[in-house]
Design an enzyme around this catalytic site. Structure first.
Site, PDB file in Angstrom:
ATOM      1  N   GLU A 140      -6.116  -9.236   3.588  1.00 31.72           N
ATOM      2  CA  GLU A 140      -5.294  -8.552   4.590  1.00 31.72           C
ATOM      3  C   GLU A 140      -5.245  -9.431   5.828  1.00 31.72           C
ATOM      4  O   GLU A 140      -6.291  -9.711   6.427  1.00 31.72           O
ATOM      5  CB  GLU A 140      -5.864  -7.171   4.940  1.00 31.72           C
ATOM      6  CG  GLU A 140      -5.660  -6.158   3.829  1.00 31.72           C
ATOM      7  CD  GLU A 140      -6.042  -4.732   4.224  1.00 31.72           C
ATOM      8  OE1 GLU A 140      -5.913  -4.381   5.420  1.00 31.72           O
ATOM      9  OE2 GLU A 140      -6.475  -3.991   3.329  1.00 31.72           O
TER      10      GLU A 140
ATOM     11  N   GLN B  83       2.117  -6.142   5.473  1.00 31.19           N
ATOM     12  CA  GLN B  83       2.325  -5.789   4.087  1.00 31.19           C
ATOM     13  C   GLN B  83       3.746  -6.147   3.676  1.00 31.19           C
ATOM     14  O   GLN B  83       4.557  -6.473   4.532  1.00 31.19           O
ATOM     15  CB  GLN B  83       2.075  -4.305   3.887  1.00 31.19           C
ATOM     16  CG  GLN B  83       0.636  -3.887   4.238  1.00 31.19           C
ATOM     17  CD  GLN B  83       0.316  -2.460   3.791  1.00 31.19           C
ATOM     18  OE1 GLN B  83       1.122  -1.780   3.179  1.00 31.19           O
ATOM     19  NE2 GLN B  83      -0.882  -2.018   4.116  1.00 31.19           N
TER      20      GLN B  83
ATOM     21  N   GLU C  16       0.837  -1.202   0.000  1.00 30.92           N
ATOM     22  CA  GLU C  16       0.000   0.000   0.000  1.00 30.92           C
ATOM     23  C   GLU C  16       0.871   1.251   0.000  1.00 30.92           C
ATOM     24  O   GLU C  16       2.031   1.215   0.441  1.00 30.92           O
ATOM     25  CB  GLU C  16      -0.888  -0.032   1.262  1.00 30.92           C
ATOM     26  CG  GLU C  16      -1.817   1.163   1.392  1.00 30.92           C
ATOM     27  CD  GLU C  16      -2.907   0.971   2.450  1.00 30.92           C
ATOM     28  OE1 GLU C  16      -2.835  -0.010   3.217  1.00 30.92           O
ATOM     29  OE2 GLU C  16      -3.825   1.815   2.486  1.00 30.92           O
TER      30      GLU C  16
ATOM     31  N   TYR D 244      -6.717  -9.196  11.414  1.00 31.05           N
ATOM     32  CA  TYR D 244      -5.370  -8.970  11.950  1.00 31.05           C
ATOM     33  C   TYR D 244      -5.236  -9.620  13.320  1.00 31.05           C
ATOM     34  O   TYR D 244      -6.192  -9.629  14.114  1.00 31.05           O
ATOM     35  CB  TYR D 244      -5.089  -7.465  12.075  1.00 31.05           C
ATOM     36  CG  TYR D 244      -4.837  -6.800  10.732  1.00 31.05           C
ATOM     37  CD1 TYR D 244      -3.569  -6.817  10.163  1.00 31.05           C
ATOM     38  CD2 TYR D 244      -5.863  -6.174  10.022  1.00 31.05           C
ATOM     39  CE1 TYR D 244      -3.312  -6.231   8.924  1.00 31.05           C
ATOM     40  CE2 TYR D 244      -5.619  -5.584   8.779  1.00 31.05           C
ATOM     41  CZ  TYR D 244      -4.339  -5.618   8.240  1.00 31.05           C
ATOM     42  OH  TYR D 244      -4.094  -5.036   7.020  1.00 31.05           O
TER      43      TYR D 244
ATOM     44  N   ASN E 116     -12.431  -1.209  -0.875  1.00 30.81           N
ATOM     45  CA  ASN E 116     -11.734  -1.845   0.246  1.00 30.81           C
ATOM     46  C   ASN E 116     -12.393  -1.423   1.556  1.00 30.81           C
ATOM     47  O   ASN E 116     -12.704  -0.239   1.745  1.00 30.81           O
ATOM     48  CB  ASN E 116     -10.265  -1.383   0.261  1.00 30.81           C
ATOM     49  CG  ASN E 116      -9.563  -1.748   1.562  1.00 30.81           C
ATOM     50  OD1 ASN E 116      -9.237  -2.902   1.806  1.00 30.81           O
ATOM     51  ND2 ASN E 116      -9.341  -0.759   2.436  1.00 30.81           N
ATOM     52  N   GLU E 117     -12.598  -2.362   2.433  1.00 36.56           N
ATOM     53  CA  GLU E 117     -13.165  -2.077   3.766  1.00 36.56           C
ATOM     54  C   GLU E 117     -14.264  -1.026   3.671  1.00 36.56           C
ATOM     55  O   GLU E 117     -14.212   0.023   4.325  1.00 36.56           O
ATOM     56  CB  GLU E 117     -12.058  -1.658   4.755  1.00 36.56           C
ATOM     57  CG  GLU E 117     -11.083  -2.793   5.002  1.00 36.56           C
ATOM     58  CD  GLU E 117     -10.185  -2.627   6.224  1.00 36.56           C
ATOM     59  OE1 GLU E 117     -10.171  -1.547   6.835  1.00 36.56           O
ATOM     60  OE2 GLU E 117      -9.498  -3.601   6.566  1.00 36.56           O
TER      61      GLU E 117
HETATM   62  O1  AHR Z   1      -2.966  -2.649   6.248  1.00 37.48           O
HETATM   63  C1  AHR Z   1      -3.269  -1.446   6.889  1.00 37.48           C
HETATM   64  C2  AHR Z   1      -4.728  -1.063   6.790  1.00 37.48           C
HETATM   65  O2  AHR Z   1      -5.501  -1.981   7.485  1.00 37.48           O
HETATM   66  C3  AHR Z   1      -5.328  -1.070   5.408  1.00 37.48           C
HETATM   67  O3  AHR Z   1      -5.097   0.104   4.709  1.00 37.48           O
HETATM   68  C4  AHR Z   1      -6.778  -1.221   5.693  1.00 37.48           C
HETATM   69  O4  AHR Z   1      -7.472  -1.840   4.638  1.00 37.48           O
HETATM   70  C5  AHR Z   1      -6.808  -2.006   6.982  1.00 37.48           C
HETATM   71  O5  AHR Z   1      -7.653  -1.435   7.904  1.00 37.48           O
END
Ligand code: AHR
Length: 494
Positions: A296, A345, A26, A240, A173-174
């Site tokens: 992600e 990432q 990103e 995450y 995205n999101e």
């Molecule tokens: O990876 C960091 C961020 O986490 C991304 O930009 C977003 O899609 C997610 O919330």
């Protein structure tokens, strides 16, 4: 209790799609700028502005696809700002990530060049949150149309005669959060509308990925599958591993045994999430045509002290290596529905595989897991059952070991193994049934360190690296090995 695994070498359960081993880069902190792109005039050796050391390291991972330009950045990115002569490109504020100036020097052409140099499939994420249908439609025309048209002509005027091959395209995205704070009903309608204009030009067939749920938002999955499932090829899922909480994150380097345990437990939670989202998808898509795309995933800790909080730069230890090994084993096991995943990432952001400082570079423990596990890419998943010893701490229990077995296209059988215990080695017996080659021999590599906090830095880049695994015994179809505490290993038989 010991660890016993039975593998049926002649029973396959599907193909582990190589795209599970995908990455995500990103416009965030030093991922693109400094980490990948240094510009053609840089003193750092580069190819067309892309740093050579990072390029070579990424090539060695056989990255199958690369997602770009975001993340949250995708929904405020206007692609026309990133084409044409670089000195004339618009400068914008990267409001999500540190409020820094984005000079748009890395745009569509530079990304496509990076993918070409890596031999990887581009996965472009479009803008629904602040972009128009026309903007998204024109981007696809710019990248993939071969004939005469305003956008194809513009591409040619900018030096790219032939269209690029673009397979993967994300429609926002999101969108439940940074991508527009939408309700699923509203996004489902927008998805249907935007994807209509994501055209297939010539023989370029686009695989459309809808913005999916956050963690355990099962209602999002339900609504999207019900209202738009038939118009998508994939639905994304973001998860995450965050020990502590979103509000009170913890240090990447300074952690204790309880925090190690909590991290393993939270990493393994992805199994439950995939199972439950898949069950909803099964109701609307029993044939499993639509893939669950975990685009992600990874650890999220506090930024390193003294670094920009908006840059999400964190170190990476053996703990991250275990999170990578466990997560990939889970994705492999769900390969019937999970057909792509992208670690967040690639460089210098969150659970990176590479860290850079100026002209120096270090490969993280996570990098080594991806390198060891690449044998699973496009391999046949083999039936495996295990009875694991317990890893107990503070009255809580996890399985001590996690494993995947697969057969590669070269006929070799590979077994990835994680020992999540921070203190106890794992003695493992693996019974291999249905193995055709009676003469087969076994070898392996293991990633471990005496200290669970071990990590690599640009000044000490080899503190953690895989080594040949000693003491593997393989007789009469039974393989015996001992995994050190807190380790990831890949054994090969053939
Ligand atoms: O990876 C960091 C961020 O986490 C991304 O930009 C977003 O899609 C997610 O919330």
């Amino acid at each position: 209790m010991s660890n016993h695994i039975v593998i049926n070498a002649d029973l396959t359960k599907g193909t582990i799609n190589k795209h599970i081993y995908g990455h995500f880069a990103e416009h965030l902190g030093r991922c693109i700028y400094g980490g990948i792109w240094v510009g053609e005039d840089s003193d750092i050796p580069n190819t067309n502005g892309i740093r050579n050391d990072v390029l070579e390291a990424l090539k060695a991972l056989s990255i199958p696809n690369l997602r770009w330009p975001g993340g949250c950045f995708a929904d405020e990115y206007h692609w026309k700002d990133g084409i044409g002569p670089r000195e004339g490109r618009k400068r914008m504020v990267n409001t999500h990530w540190g409020g820094v100036v984005e000079n748009n020097h890395f745009g569509t052409h530079e990304f496509m060049k990076l993918c070409e140099l890596l031999g990887t499939e581009p996965y472009v994420n479009g803008n629904v949150g602040s972009g128009t249908v026309q903007e998204m439609s024109e981007w696809v025309e710019y990248m993939t149309f071969d004939g005469e048209s305003p956008m194809a002509d513009l591409r040619r005027a900018n030096g790219q005669e032939q269209p690029w091959r673009l397979k993967f395209f994300g429609v926002g995205n999101e969108n439940w959060g940074c991508g527009g704070n939408m309700r699923p009903e509203y996004y489902a309608d927008l998805y249907r509308r935007y994807q209509t204009y994501v055209r297939n030009y010539g023989d370029n067939k686009i695989y459309r990925i809808a913005g999916g749920p956050n963690i355990d938002d099962y209602r999002w999955t339900e609504v999207l599958m019900r209202e738009a499932g038939r118009m998508m090829d994939g639905l994304s899922l973001h998860y995450y591993t965050i020990p502590g909480s979103w509000e009170e994150k913890q240090s990447a380097l300074d952690f204790n045994e309880s925090q190690w345990f909590e991290t393993m437990k939270k990493a393994l939670h992805i199994d439950e999430l995939i199972t439950k989202h898949s069950a909803i998808m099964d109701q609307y898509d029993p044939q499993k045509r639509v893939a669950l795309i975990v685009d992600e995933w990874g650890t999220w800790f506090l930024v390193e002290p003294g670094t920009n909080p908006g840059f999400l730069f964190q170190q990476n230890t053996m703990r991250d290596a275990l999170v990578a090994g466990l997560s990939l084993n889970v994705f492999n096991a769900h390969c019937d529905r999970v057909r792509m995943a992208n670690i967040a990432q690639t460089v210098n952001v969150l659970q990176s595989v590479i860290l850079t400082e100026g002209d120096k570079m270090a490969l993280t423990p996570t990098y080594h897991v991806f390198e060891m596990y690449k044998v699973h890419q496009d391999a046949e998943l083999l039936e495996l059952s295990k009875s694991s010893a317990s890893y107990e701490l503070n009255g809580q229990t996890l399985d001590q070991i996690s494993a995947t077995a697969s057969r590669g296209q070269d006929g070799k059988l590979n077994i990835s193994l994680c020992n999540v215990s921070h203190e106890a080695p794992a003695e493992i017996t693996i019974e291999l049934r249905g193995l055709k080659d009676a003469q087969a021999s076994a070898s392996g590599r293991v990633l471990h360190a005496a200290d669970m906090h071990a990590h690599n830095t640009v000044d000490a880049p080899n503190a953690v690296a895989p080594v040949a695994m000693e003491g593997i015994r393989f007789e009469n179809g039974i393989l015996r090995a001992t995994l050190p505490a807190a380790s990831v290993a890949v054994l090969s038989i053939g």
